[in-house]
Write a protein that holds these residues in place. Structure first.
Motif, short mmCIF file in Angstrom:
data_model
loop_
_atom_site.label_atom_id
_atom_site.label_comp_id
_atom_site.label_asym_id
_atom_site.label_seq_id
_atom_site.Cartn_x
_atom_site.Cartn_y
_atom_site.Cartn_z
N PHE A 54 4.31 8.79 -6.00
CA PHE A 54 3.92 10.18 -5.80
C PHE A 54 4.83 10.95 -4.85
O PHE A 54 4.74 12.18 -4.77
CB PHE A 54 2.48 10.25 -5.26
CG PHE A 54 1.47 9.58 -6.14
CD1 PHE A 54 1.07 10.16 -7.33
CD2 PHE A 54 0.92 8.35 -5.79
CE1 PHE A 54 0.13 9.54 -8.14
CE2 PHE A 54 -0.01 7.72 -6.59
CZ PHE A 54 -0.42 8.31 -7.78
N GLY A 55 5.68 10.26 -4.09
CA GLY A 55 6.53 10.92 -3.11
C GLY A 55 7.73 11.62 -3.75
O GLY A 55 8.07 11.38 -4.91
N ASP A 56 8.39 12.47 -2.95
CA ASP A 56 9.60 13.13 -3.45
C ASP A 56 10.81 12.24 -3.19
O ASP A 56 10.74 11.19 -2.55
CB ASP A 56 9.76 14.51 -2.82
CG ASP A 56 9.85 14.48 -1.29
OD1 ASP A 56 10.47 13.54 -0.74
OD2 ASP A 56 9.31 15.40 -0.64
N ALA A 87 14.05 7.95 -0.39
CA ALA A 87 15.31 7.51 0.23
C ALA A 87 15.13 7.19 1.70
O ALA A 87 15.79 6.30 2.24
CB ALA A 87 16.37 8.61 0.05
N ARG A 88 14.24 7.89 2.36
CA ARG A 88 14.05 7.71 3.80
C ARG A 88 13.23 6.47 4.11
O ARG A 88 13.56 5.71 5.04
CB ARG A 88 13.37 8.94 4.40
CG ARG A 88 13.10 8.83 5.89
CD ARG A 88 12.45 10.08 6.43
NE ARG A 88 12.17 9.97 7.86
CZ ARG A 88 11.53 10.90 8.56
NH1 ARG A 88 11.11 12.02 7.96
NH2 ARG A 88 11.31 10.72 9.85
N LEU A 95 0.80 -1.22 0.00
CA LEU A 95 0.00 0.00 0.00
C LEU A 95 0.84 1.27 0.00
O LEU A 95 0.93 1.96 -1.00
CB LEU A 95 -0.96 -0.04 1.19
CG LEU A 95 -1.90 -1.26 1.24
CD1 LEU A 95 -2.82 -1.20 2.45
CD2 LEU A 95 -2.71 -1.39 -0.04
N VAL A 96 1.48 1.60 1.12
CA VAL A 96 2.16 2.89 1.18
C VAL A 96 3.42 2.92 0.34
O VAL A 96 3.77 3.96 -0.23
CB VAL A 96 2.46 3.29 2.65
CG1 VAL A 96 3.60 2.49 3.25
CG2 VAL A 96 2.77 4.79 2.73
N ASN A 125 6.32 15.53 5.59
CA ASN A 125 5.69 14.21 5.56
C ASN A 125 4.43 14.17 4.71
O ASN A 125 3.75 13.15 4.66
CB ASN A 125 5.35 13.74 6.98
CG ASN A 125 6.58 13.32 7.76
OD1 ASN A 125 7.70 13.67 7.40
ND2 ASN A 125 6.39 12.58 8.83
N LEU A 126 4.10 15.27 4.06
CA LEU A 126 2.99 15.29 3.11
C LEU A 126 3.45 14.60 1.82
O LEU A 126 4.49 14.96 1.25
CB LEU A 126 2.57 16.72 2.80
CG LEU A 126 1.50 16.90 1.72
CD1 LEU A 126 0.14 16.45 2.24
CD2 LEU A 126 1.45 18.35 1.25
#
Length: 402
Positions: A104-106, A111-112, A96-97, A225-226
């Motif tokens: 969609f994340g940066d 990396a994190r 899921l995440v 964290n958005l």
């Protein structure tokens, strides 16, 4: 349609079967075959074994630690994992995440979070459902108000699977109370150790602990964290829920259950002969096997569909609907096949090996362990991932035009 495997795929499946049987610790496999929820330690141990071979997330793109396997090979791998009794990995993270973050994340978020997911350094839970917003998810009330470099989050999530074990939660929160429901939602990553986060267990009918309530009281979440853009979270959630509903078909797990029912029926006696020789019971088994084969074929078709295929959401709903009902019916059949032994309740102590840890245990054979608990917990399969009533509505609108 030819259901026989290509020789190369058959060889691949045999290779994966041999690897899993050799690499999976025997005590973890035994607990997995009992059907209880796996312990945190078992999941972490197994995920790290897989990650060392680059197999923790075979469905992810290669650039993020996945493989270039075909949908069929990914499916075959899952079948072999479940057949061996391997613990179910952190699905909230892997299924899921994780895909939301790498899609969609940066780059900082990728990396994190992604390597920590692959190595089971970080466990996740899904903060979507609320007391009055379950299948009607767009009506959620949990708010996130921007306060400088943070969001101030207040609200409540419920039925949150594995929240009592999770390090992080991915949550849908309302960042614009004036917009229409779907337009004012954002996708936020929340550290479960943050001040103001509290978790209260919800014990299910089988006396197991897997779901929880989560309370968020003035929780400060860094704006970094958005995921993606503010107020675009509904689109990310739809992407995620398509994955969840495909996953909710759970065909490898159902195949494992069905095989166990066959083994039970081969040793349980009725009228002086094995139950599996009873024509009526054998016919029921055959019907379930046919339905499972049809569902497996449908899953493979969805995996081959393009992300922009307009039929994807409705098809995923069909899979969730059929898969969840089949899981319930097969668990019911297993308890029936066990006869009096099906009444034995083996307590689930966070997935520990009850046959060794707990004394006394019910007067029943080892193969009866966990089945009554499994059958009771299966009542939830037609609810989680979007209630089946909602899936029928999606199908009626999208496919039938009603």
């Amino acid at each position: 349609m030819n259901f026989d495997l290509d020789p190369a795929d058959a060889a691949f499946q045999a290779e994966m079967r041999a690897f899993i049987r050799q690499a999976l610790p025997a005590d973890i496999a035994r607990r997995g075959r009992q059907g209880f929820h796996a312990t945190h330690d078992d999941v972490q141990t197994w995920m790290r074994i897989l990650n060392a071979r680059g197999l923790a997330a075979v469905h992810w793109p290669r650039q993020y630690g996945g493989t270039d396997w075909s949908p069929l090979r990914r499916h075959l791998f899952q079948v072999e994992l479940r057949a061996a009794g391997a613990p179910v990995p952190d699905q909230a993270a892997l299924e899921l995440v994780g895909p939301v973050i790498y899609t969609f994340g940066d780059e900082v978020q990728k990396a994190r979070y992604l390597p920590a997911i692959l190595n089971a350094d970080t466990f996740w839970c899904q903060g979507f459902s609320e007391p009055n917003s379950g299948s009607d998810l767009a009506s959620l009330k949990t708010s996130a108000v921007r306060d400088g470099d943070h969001y101030l989050v207040n609200g409540q999530k419920t039925w949150t699977s594995e929240a009592h074990k999770a390090d992080m939660m991915f949550a849908l929160v309302r960042t614009d109370g004036e917009a229409r429901p779907q337009a004012g939602i954002s996708f936020l990553l929340i550290d479960m150790k943050s001040p103001g986060v509290s978790v209260r267990p919800i014990y299910t009918i089988n006396e197991g602990l897997s779901v929880n309530e989560v309370f968020l009281d003035n929780v400060r979440v860094p704006a970094e964290n958005l995921v993606g853009d503010e107020n675009r979270g509904w689109g990310y959630a739809k992407f995620l829920l398509t994955n969840e509903r495909t996953m909710s078909a759970e065909t490898p797990h159902t195949a494992f259950d069905l095989e166990q029912v066959k083994q039970i029926a081969a040793v349980e006696m009725r009228g002086g002969r094995p139950l599996i020789e009873d024509p009526l019971f054998a016919a029921r088994l055959a019907r379930f096997e046919i339905e499972l084969r049809a569902l497996e074929t449908a899953v493979l078709r969805v995996l081959h569909m393009g992300d922009n295929d307009p039929a994807l959401n409705a098809t995923a709903s069909v899979l969730k609907l059929r898969g969840s009902e089949l899981r319930q019916r097969i668990a019911d059949l297993a308890v029936e096949a066990l006869g009096d032994h099906g009444l034995a309740v083996f307590p689930d102590v966070e997935g520990q090996d009850n046959m060794d840890v707990l004394a006394p245990v019910p007067p029943a054979p080892d193969y009866a362990a966990g089945w009554l608990s499994r059958m009771m917990f299966r009542r939830a399969t037609t609810i989680y991932g979007g209630a089946n009533e909602i899936q029928r509505t999606i199908i009626a609108k999208s496919v039938l035009g009603l």
